[in-house]
Design an enzyme around this catalytic site. Structure first.
Site, PDB file in Angstrom:
ATOM      1  N   ASP A   1       0.012  -3.356 -11.052  1.00  0.00           N
ATOM      2  CA  ASP A   1      -1.824  -2.728 -10.811  1.00  0.00           C
ATOM      3  C   ASP A   1      -2.286  -3.016 -12.065  1.00  0.00           C
ATOM      4  O   ASP A   1      -3.058  -3.363 -12.112  1.00  0.00           O
ATOM      5  CB  ASP A   1      -1.180  -1.243 -11.324  1.00  0.00           C
ATOM      6  CG  ASP A   1      -2.576  -0.066 -11.028  1.00  0.00           C
ATOM      7  OD1 ASP A   1      -3.286  -0.704 -10.455  1.00  0.00           O
ATOM      8  OD2 ASP A   1      -2.874   0.484 -12.675  1.00  0.00           O
TER       9      ASP A   1
ATOM     10  N   GLU B   1       0.461  -4.066  -4.874  1.00  0.00           N
ATOM     11  CA  GLU B   1       0.631  -4.191  -5.761  1.00  0.00           C
ATOM     12  C   GLU B   1       1.996  -4.642  -6.983  1.00  0.00           C
ATOM     13  O   GLU B   1       2.074  -5.252  -7.922  1.00  0.00           O
ATOM     14  CB  GLU B   1       0.329  -2.863  -7.162  1.00  0.00           C
ATOM     15  CG  GLU B   1      -1.654  -2.546  -6.786  1.00  0.00           C
ATOM     16  CD  GLU B   1      -1.556  -1.290  -7.126  1.00  0.00           C
ATOM     17  OE1 GLU B   1      -2.858  -1.584  -7.640  1.00  0.00           O
ATOM     18  OE2 GLU B   1      -0.985  -0.450  -7.741  1.00  0.00           O
TER      19      GLU B   1
END
Lengths: 225, 225
Positions: B45, B117
């Site tokens: 992320d 992610e």
């Protein structure tokens, strides 16, 4: 004079800018000039987020994602970044518009913390990730060392806020009353007040954040007793 | 069979893993095994946030920070990442616990977007920033090309209102909970509540408007999740 201060700043950043204009732009608030630091701040916020994420990922291999997220939030937030800005004496190097100057913008947490992020963005643009990692390490090292994942998650400020909200009491205000000492040895005194209950307590600590937590803890005790 | 699928995936990622175990871990939901992908997701992320920030910073030199932030949010969000996961056919490679498997976890946006992610986090660990940038470019290129900064992205209050209206849910109420600081440095805390859904979130900002948008954004996420 400013030359010397800029040199000292770069020493503390453990980085000397190739392109000094980037550093100057990072130090320029949007109230002062068109070439201000907001875009650099956007970039710096993301760079800092990654670097701290990676530090925590490596340092705490047994901690779950939620804990890593909370530890990062405890390192990367307005008041910690403003503390770092004060350690770097950024206030005196800031370019501010006259209005901001008069109203004490060079002491304001939001402006100070944004400037730290802008500087990190500028280093990243000037020299890439590795250089920025070195600077972040220098600035955050002592704070990372103090992290203890076993420490109770909910801090006093959060506990106090939740207690008050559940009783629909207006939230407390925090104010810095005094900052003493200089550079790396500053001590902050902060008050925590709940006007509607006529309660105030002060906290003292090596950072504003710590002082706020201390003050909140005392108010919490007063409210609960 | 799985071997071939893993190879094809890596072709689409424009990256072949040195350490294949990292890829397998990135594809493992926490319901399936202890060595799951949540920590990789935390890292990924942050990596994705930086890479997209840098792409936008370079591509739109005339756009202010606020616009860059909104454009990034339009690229990096659950539904876009889930779309990318579907383009990569990630669902069929996911390791899920039996409960998640039965309830269709391999089609769920949240699991799919987290996996994208995690894969980016795994590439970053395996080979560093440059390799991850190549992958992000491959995955996001067409979406970045379609960005038009002149298009008004709907703010959170508007999005929330439209979402609720389309479902005939009564609109939220906004209340100022606290105002702290003085004069030019006031901070507003505002709550956004949807009584019928028993949902409340607070937002903080330098203006009431900003605080309301923040609160609305959080409620929107709660409503959509």
């Amino acid at each position: 004079m400013k030359e010397i201060k800029l040199k000292n700043l770069q020493k503390r950043l453990v980085y000397s800018f190739e392109n000094q204009n980037l550093l100057l732009q990072a130090l320029t608030h949007r109230s002062a000039a068109k070439a201000h630091n907001e875009r650099l701040e956007f970039l710096g916020d993301a760079v800092l987020g990654l670097i701290v994420a990676e530090i925590l990922y490596a340092k705490f291999p047994a901690q779950p994602e939620g804990k890593l997220t909370r530890m990062r939030a405890s390192l990367v937030n307005r008041s910690t970044l403003a503390d770092i800005a004060r350690e770097l004496s950024l206030g005196e190097l800031l370019s501010l518009g006259s209005g901001e100057k008069k109203s004490g913008g060079h002491r304001r947490d939001s402006i100070l913390s944004d400037t730290v992020e802008a500087i990190l963005g500028a280093i990243y643009l000037d020299a890439g990730l590795t250089a920025t990692q070195k600077t972040v390490n220098a600035l955050f090292n002592s704070r990372v060392d103090k992290l203890d994942p076993s420490v109770q998650i909910k801090d006093s400020k959060t506990q106090l806020q939740e207690h008050l909200q559940s009783r629909q009491i207006p939230l407390p205000t925090y104010d810095v009353i005094n900052i003493s000492g200089k550079d790396h040895a500053q001590t902050f005194e902060v008050s925590c007040s709940i006007a509607s209950l006529d309660i105030t307590a002060n906290g003292i600590g090596q950072s504003r954040r710590i002082a706020e937590q201390q003050a909140a803890k005392q108010v919490l005790e007063m409210v609960l007793s």
